[in-house]
Design a protein around this motif. Structure first.
Motif, PDB file in Angstrom:
ATOM      1  N   UNK A 131       0.839  -1.201   0.000  1.00  0.00           N
ATOM      2  CA  UNK A 131       0.000   0.000   0.000  1.00  0.00           C
ATOM      3  C   UNK A 131       0.875   1.251   0.000  1.00  0.00           C
ATOM      4  N   UNK A 132       0.234   2.392  -0.100  1.00  0.00           N
ATOM      5  CA  UNK A 132       0.973   3.659  -0.204  1.00  0.00           C
ATOM      6  C   UNK A 132       1.765   3.992   1.053  1.00  0.00           C
ATOM      7  N   UNK A 158      10.421  -1.710  -3.895  1.00  0.00           N
ATOM      8  CA  UNK A 158       9.565  -2.672  -4.599  1.00  0.00           C
ATOM      9  C   UNK A 158       9.192  -2.172  -5.991  1.00  0.00           C
ATOM     10  N   UNK A 159       8.905  -0.895  -6.131  1.00  0.00           N
ATOM     11  CA  UNK A 159       8.480  -0.376  -7.437  1.00  0.00           C
ATOM     12  C   UNK A 159       9.568  -0.569  -8.486  1.00  0.00           C
ATOM     13  N   UNK A 185       0.415   2.514  -7.148  1.00  0.00           N
ATOM     14  CA  UNK A 185       0.025   1.756  -8.336  1.00  0.00           C
ATOM     15  C   UNK A 185       0.000   2.666  -9.561  1.00  0.00           C
ATOM     16  N   UNK A 186      -0.468   3.898  -9.389  1.00  0.00           N
ATOM     17  CA  UNK A 186      -0.500   4.833 -10.525  1.00  0.00           C
ATOM     18  C   UNK A 186       0.903   5.256 -10.943  1.00  0.00           C
ATOM     19  N   UNK A 187       1.785   5.432  -9.963  1.00  0.00           N
ATOM     20  CA  UNK A 187       3.147   5.824 -10.306  1.00  0.00           C
ATOM     21  C   UNK A 187       3.875   4.706 -11.038  1.00  0.00           C
ATOM     22  N   UNK A 188       3.657   3.463 -10.594  1.00  0.00           N
ATOM     23  CA  UNK A 188       4.271   2.335 -11.283  1.00  0.00           C
ATOM     24  C   UNK A 188       3.730   2.226 -12.707  1.00  0.00           C
TER      25      UNK A 188
END
Length: 684
Positions: A330-331, A368-369, A408-411
């Motif tokens: 999560x963020x 992780x990203x 998730x949006x940044x990835x």
């Protein structure tokens, strides 16, 4: 599973939070409360208070507070249902659940009993292995050769399984007991007429504990060159490799102090790292990291670092760990991957380069990203359209597994840049592909009790404390005492480290630079802890707040109040007035209740926010001599009545011109006010 609020209240009324907390934290009587070193943050002076009157705990340092249920959830890492079941079994209550049939309840009770019985058997074997270690110079020599001190050996309960096919027969007179086979201690050879023999022979032993400190299995390592090098307990009703982590019970306090969990690949990695100043390490049990592993770790910290060797096998293990971590990224969480040089494991790297170098590698671990992007693009030629398409295909299941949010949006944006597409186009393509597939089934979580999500069940057992007043190291001077520990000290876990740090030196937790500790150097092991930032001041509480605090803490005081006292309290503006009315109704229906029980009764009540506010924080402590507290409440109520009288007198003065009786009533109130003022002055 839906647990009624009434049962929660009854449970909290029956358990004693002092007993529950005292199993994990050494407590000493201090006035009306019990004090100890806070298990949720590192400290050297006790600031953790447990109130038997309120059935509540509170830390003046970090602000953690709660009841017996929340303590098991926060400290032992249990889910809500598991914590309730654990407490209920301790006091002989059956947790009600209308969602399951009587037959299912009976099966669940039998399963819990079987689990308790198996852990008893395994604990008995662990005690025997520890005794054998004290008698085996060869096994002690192995640990000394790996740099393991007696202190660390005792903390992790290390042992030795002697040579011989049936050494456990001296521990369990009924060697043919089916429980020995079911617990994984004994192997039965059906092809040889049911012949029995010990699973673990001539191996140093690593007991595997669950988060409650119960022994649920073992890992054994050969002392020579025999195969297999490592041998684990088989899957049993109490041991599941895909759910348990070696060293988590021992590391849980250090994980909170350091601010992150370090996941390694083996038992000796964990023990060696604890010896070298990283007691926040845990290990998977010879299997790939699973989502259950990650979820269990995230009960204790928001930051996890996976440590792997830099060779191909380490990369494959990291890739599996990525799959397990993605659903929980999560963020607000930090999940990273550390890759050491191919020739090193954590133990050898620290011995060759030092703790500071390893700590620096931890701080520079791959997020992780970035590892997700690297994994998706592995083997893809990004200079070609086909290679970029292949990368996008690899990335889709990884990206889809991420929870919705900013990360998730940044990835997605990073992946779109690499595929030379717009982020919206890539999302549309993946969305179209998903719509063509069968929808995934959803799993609803526990919702019967707000505030404590979780599930699971486990038998109630008295878990040993995580740490102990440790024996001296192998190389300690003669007058420090002998290792291995002798007599009652051997194998016991009655307390915690006297220095409050959670491990046997005064080194503070490693933290990445940039926070309030960034100017303090870890290498200066003798330097004092840096000053903590000043906490924000608590707003001044009103008289009504203070009265509410006293009555919520000591509900029996309600019986001593006068009619005027009750009228004054219930006439207070909302939300204070409704809270006092509710409290009085609870008193008439149930009698005096502890704050922990009242807290549960207030769930979703309109006065919940006010009650929690006045009972939270260092200002909420109302302990002391009961007579002094009664006088304090009496003075508060007198002053509140004086304020009410003065307000009424102002109105009467305005009415005096038109109402001849106003002055008479004014004089009557004035007489009452003077009496109250005299009482208040005398009390002051």
């Amino acid at each position: 599973m839906t647990i009624p609020q009434s049962f929660i209240q009854e449970l909290l009324a029956r358990v004693d939070v002092v007993d529950i907390v005292g199993r994990y934290v050494p407590l000493k009587k201090g006035g009306a409360n019990f004090m100890g070193l806070c298990p949720f943050h590192g400290e050297k002076s006790p600031s953790f208070s447990v109130s038997p009157a309120k059935q509540f705990y509170h830390c003046f340092g970090c602000g953690k507070n709660g009841n017996a249920i929340s303590f098991l959830m926060e400290h032992a890492g249990m889910g809500f249902v598991e914590a309730v079941q654990d407490l209920a079994q301790q006091v002989g209550l059956q947790v009600p659940d209308d969602d399951i049939s009587p037959q299912e309840k009976e099966r669940a009770a039998a399963a819990r009993q079987k689990q308790a019985t198996l852990t008893d058997v395994l604990e008995k074997a662990a005690d025997a292995y520890r005794r054998h270690l004290r008698e085996s110079q060869r096994a002690i020599g192995y640990f000394k050769g790996r740099g393991v001190s007696g202190t660390v050996a005792k903390r992790y309960g290390l042992g030795y399984a002697p040579e011989g096919w049936r050494s456990l027969a001296s521990v369990f007179p009924q060697y043919d007991d089916p429980l020995l086979e079911e617990s994984g201690l004994v192997i039965v050879n059906d092809e040889d007429g049911g012949k029995r023999y010990d699973r673990f022979r001539d191996r140093v032993m690593f007991p595997i504990r669950n988060v409650k400190g119960e022994c649920i299995g073992f890992g054994g390592r050969v002392l020579g060159d025999d195969k297999p090098k490592y041998l684990n307990s088989p899957e049993t009703p109490v041991f599941h490799k895909g759910r348990e982590l070696y060293g988590l019970f021992e590391a849980r306090t250090a994980i909170r102090e350091h601010g992150y969990a370090l996941v390694t690949e083996g038992y000796m990695d964990v023990v060696a790292l604890a010896q070298l100043g990283f007691p926040n390490a845990v290990a998977t049990l010879g299997t790939a990291c699973t989502p259950e592993h990650v979820q269990k770790l995230l009960r204790f910290t928001e930051s996890v670092v996976f440590s792997f060797d830099g060779d191909a096998a380490g990369r494959r293990a990291a890739r599996k760990a990525l799959d397990g971590a993605l659903p929980h990224a999560t963020d607000t969480r930090s999940i990273k991957f550390l890759f050491l040089p191919a020739e090193h494991d954590p133990d050898s790297f620290i011995r060759a380069n030092g703790t500071d170098a390893f700590a620096r590698h931890v701080s520079e671990a791959v997020p992780l990203s970035r590892f997700l992007v690297e994994s998706a693009s592995d083997g893809c030629d990004l200079a070609t359209a086909e290679g970029r398409a292949h990368m996008a295909s690899n990335a889709r299941p990884l990206w889809t597994a991420l929870p919705d949010g900013v990360l998730k949006r940044q990835v997605l944006s990073d992946l779109a840049d690499m595929t030379q597409l717009k982020a919206q186009d890539l999302a549309d393509l993946w969305g179209q592909a998903t719509s063509r597939e069968a929808p995934r089934s959803s799993h609803s979580g526990y919702s019967g009790y707000s505030g404590y999500p979780g599930a699971g069940s486990a038998p109630a057992r008295q878990a040993p404390a995580a740490y102990d007043h440790e024996p001296p190291s192998w190389d300690a001077p003669p007058d420090a005492g002998a290792w291995p520990p002798q007599g009652e000290a051997a194998g016991g876990y009655p307390g915690s480290y006297s220095n409050g740090s959670g491990y046997g030196n005064n080194r503070p937790a490693f933290r990445k630079g940039g926070d309030w500790k960034s100017n303090w150097k870890k290498k200066d092991k003798d330097s004092p802890w840096p000053p903590q930032p000043r906490l924000p001041r608590t707003p001044t509480a009103s008289r009504a707040d203070h009265a509410a605090r006293l009555l919520l803490s000591h509900m029996a005081f309600l019986e001593e109040l006068t009619h005027d006292d009750h009228t004054t309290l219930c006439a207070q503006p909302a939300p204070h007035g409704p809270l006092f009315s509710w409290l009085e109704a609870q008193f008439h229906e149930h009698g005096p209740l502890a704050w922990a029980v009242l807290r549960e009764s207030l769930r979703e009540h309109e006065c919940e926010a006010l009650a929690v506010k006045v009972m939270t924080g260092s200002h909420a402590q109302t302990e002391g001599a009961m007579q002094e507290l009664r006088l304090e409440l009496r003075d508060l109520l007198n002053r509140m009545q004086i304020e009410d009288i003065e307000a009424q007198q102002k109105l009467l003065m305005l009415q005096a011109a038109d109402d001849p009786t106003a002055l008479e009533r004014y004089r009557g109130l004035e007489q009452k006010r003077r009496v109250l003022l005299g009482v208040a002055a005398k009390a002051a």
